[in-house]
Design an enzyme around this catalytic site. Structure first.
Site, PDB file in Angstrom:
ATOM      1  CE1 TYR A   1       2.726   5.909  -3.620  1.00 20.67           C
ATOM      2  CE2 TYR A   1       1.765   4.039  -4.764  1.00 20.67           C
ATOM      3  CZ  TYR A   1       2.838   4.627  -4.137  1.00 20.67           C
ATOM      4  OH  TYR A   1       4.026   3.945  -4.041  1.00 20.67           O
ATOM      5  N   GLY A   2      -3.216   8.974  -4.052  1.00 22.50           N
ATOM      6  CA  GLY A   2      -4.537   9.305  -4.586  1.00 22.50           C
ATOM      7  C   GLY A   2      -4.606  10.556  -5.434  1.00 22.50           C
TER       8      GLY A   2
ATOM      9  CD  GLU B   1      -0.779   7.473   5.515  1.00 21.10           C
ATOM     10  OE1 GLU B   1       0.399   7.571   5.876  1.00 21.10           O
ATOM     11  OE2 GLU B   1      -1.312   6.376   5.235  1.00 21.10           O
TER      12      GLU B   1
ATOM     13  CB  CYS C   1      -9.774   4.549  -0.084  1.00 18.07           C
ATOM     14  SG  CYS C   1      -8.174   5.086   0.561  1.00 18.07           S
ATOM     15  CB  THR C   2      -6.920  -0.158   1.833  1.00 18.85           C
ATOM     16  OG1 THR C   2      -5.818   0.633   1.366  1.00 18.85           O
ATOM     17  CG2 THR C   2      -7.300  -1.157   0.768  1.00 18.85           C
ATOM     18  CG  HIS C   3      -5.523   5.153   3.941  1.00 19.37           C
ATOM     19  ND1 HIS C   3      -4.911   4.542   2.883  1.00 19.37           N
ATOM     20  CD2 HIS C   3      -4.532   5.799   4.616  1.00 19.37           C
ATOM     21  CE1 HIS C   3      -3.613   4.804   2.907  1.00 19.37           C
ATOM     22  NE2 HIS C   3      -3.358   5.568   3.949  1.00 19.37           N
TER      23      HIS C   3
ATOM     24  CG  ASP D   1      -1.868   1.226   1.217  1.00 26.84           C
ATOM     25  OD1 ASP D   1      -2.464   1.496   0.160  1.00 26.84           O
ATOM     26  OD2 ASP D   1      -1.992   1.918   2.249  1.00 26.84           O
ATOM     27  CB  SER D   2       0.194   4.726  -0.984  1.00 27.59           C
ATOM     28  OG  SER D   2      -1.004   4.879  -0.245  1.00 27.59           O
TER      29      SER D   2
ATOM     30  CB  CYS E   1      -3.114   0.497  -2.626  1.00 29.11           C
ATOM     31  SG  CYS E   1      -3.132   2.223  -3.118  1.00 29.11           S
ATOM     32  CG  ASN E   2      -9.530   0.598  -3.360  1.00 30.19           C
ATOM     33  OD1 ASN E   2     -10.397  -0.075  -3.882  1.00 30.19           O
ATOM     34  ND2 ASN E   2      -9.240   0.508  -2.074  1.00 30.19           N
ATOM     35  CB  THR E   3      -4.749   4.877  -5.539  1.00 30.04           C
ATOM     36  OG1 THR E   3      -5.668   5.395  -4.566  1.00 30.04           O
ATOM     37  CG2 THR E   3      -4.348   5.971  -6.483  1.00 30.04           C
TER      38      THR E   3
HETATM   39  N1  DGL Z   1      -4.996   3.314   0.526  1.00 36.81           N
HETATM   40  C1  DGL Z   1      -5.030   3.699  -0.822  1.00 36.81           C
HETATM   41  C2  DGL Z   1      -6.263   3.297  -1.566  1.00 36.81           C
HETATM   42  O1  DGL Z   1      -6.834   2.262  -1.228  1.00 36.81           O
HETATM   43  C3  DGL Z   1      -4.489   5.006  -1.280  1.00 36.81           C
HETATM   44  C4  DGL Z   1      -4.311   6.128  -0.397  1.00 36.81           C
HETATM   45  C5  DGL Z   1      -3.441   7.176  -1.049  1.00 36.81           C
HETATM   46  O2  DGL Z   1      -2.240   6.948  -1.081  1.00 36.81           O
HETATM   47  O3  DGL Z   1      -3.962   8.166  -1.537  1.00 36.81           O
HETATM   48  O4  DGL Z   1      -6.660   3.941  -2.488  1.00 36.81           O
END
Ligand code: DGL
Length: 275
Positions: free
Chosen positions: A42-43, A160, A194-196, A10-11, A73-75
């Site tokens: 990363y988003g 974060e 988004c996994t966050h 993940d990012s 990570c979805n992104t």
């Molecule tokens: N956790 C990530 C996701 O699922 C990305 C978060 C990010 O880096 O913007 O998209």
């Protein structure tokens, strides 16, 4: 047998929500979690940059002897997975596998939704990529009739920076949820794309109507991975099974350890790496 963990990338910290469920479902497997915390988020980054960073991470995890890498990570799944699977993997390591989190989530949504009205909350990158609407159209067997999306650019920084539960966090979470329900008041399923975001679940629940199902990806990805490994015994055999979980980060070791402990609810030891 050489140590060969499942790579989970993940990012930043978000992928820990997926790792936690993977470890519960596959407690014997070895895992190597890699967070690119130094370059998160990363988003908001372009397609090219997310692809470049994700490919670097995958190559690194391959160098650590991971035969299977999960992009938690979805992104990265939205912007880099297809290229990696179709262009890079055949050249790099045709017998290894890289899997994402979008496809399993879509299969689950198709099982859950009753009225076919689905909402997706995600990063700007995931939303702009249109991956969810396209894939829902393609893989839900006609069960999804309408998809609306909402980009939540403040949610990853809230996680974060450990602002969970603060007044500012509540403001942005309510704002985005109200906005997605304004786009479609009949949503019966809401994907946390988004996994966050599962780390914000207590706040999210306050603003989502009780009859709307909230889909968190950790359990779904874990369930689908168990199934995938059962169907791919040749790959499963290559994964070592000592129940060892390691953590690596591109940020400082101490910073990662402090926050990861908060998110996982237990102390972990991390290693700082470059790639
Ligand atoms: N956790 C990530 C996701 O699922 C990305 C978060 C990010 O880096 O913007 O998209």
């Amino acid at each position: 047998m050489t140590h060969s963990p499942i790579g989970v990338f993940d990012s930043g910290y978000g992928g820990l929500t997926v790792l936690k469920e993977l470890v519960k479902s596959l407690p014997d497997c070895d895992f190597l979690y890699l967070g690119d915390n130094a370059r998160t988020p990363y988003g908001t980054r372009s397609f090219e940059v997310v692809y470049e960073y994700t490919l670097q991470a995958v190559k690194y995890l391959f160098s650590q002897n991971c035969h299977l890498v999960i992009l938690a990570c979805n992104t990265a799944s939205a912007k880099a997975l297809r290229n990696i699977q179709q262009l890079d993997l055949p050249k790099l390591a045709p017998e290894r596998r890289v899997l994402g989190v979008i496809r399993p989530s879509i299969e689950k949504v198709a099982e859950i939704t009753k009225n076919g009205h689905v909402g997706v909350l995600g990063t700007v990158g995931t939303v702009v990529s249109e991956s969810y609407p396209i894939e829902l159209q393609k893989w839900s067997g006609g069960k999804v009739v309408s998809t609306v999306q909402e980009a939540c650019p403040m949610w990853v920084p809230i996680v974060e920076n450990n602002e969970i539960g603060s007044e500012g966090a509540e403001y942005f979470i309510k704002k985005n949820i109200d906005s997605i329900f304004e786009k479609d008041a009949n949503l019966d399923t809401l994907i946390l794309g988004c996994t966050h975001y599962p780390l914000l679940i207590d706040s999210i629940k306050k603003y989502v109507p009780v009859n709307t199902k909230i889909v968190e990806q950790g359990k779904i990805v874990a369930e689908k991975l168990e199934d995938y490994l059962a169907r791919h015994p040749e790959l499963n055999k290559k994964i070592t099974k000592k129940g060892k979980v390691e953590f690596q980060t591109t940020e400082s070791k101490d910073k990662f350890e402090n926050k990861a402990a908060l998110f996982l609810g237990e102390k972990v030891e991390a290693k700082h790496i470059h790639f």
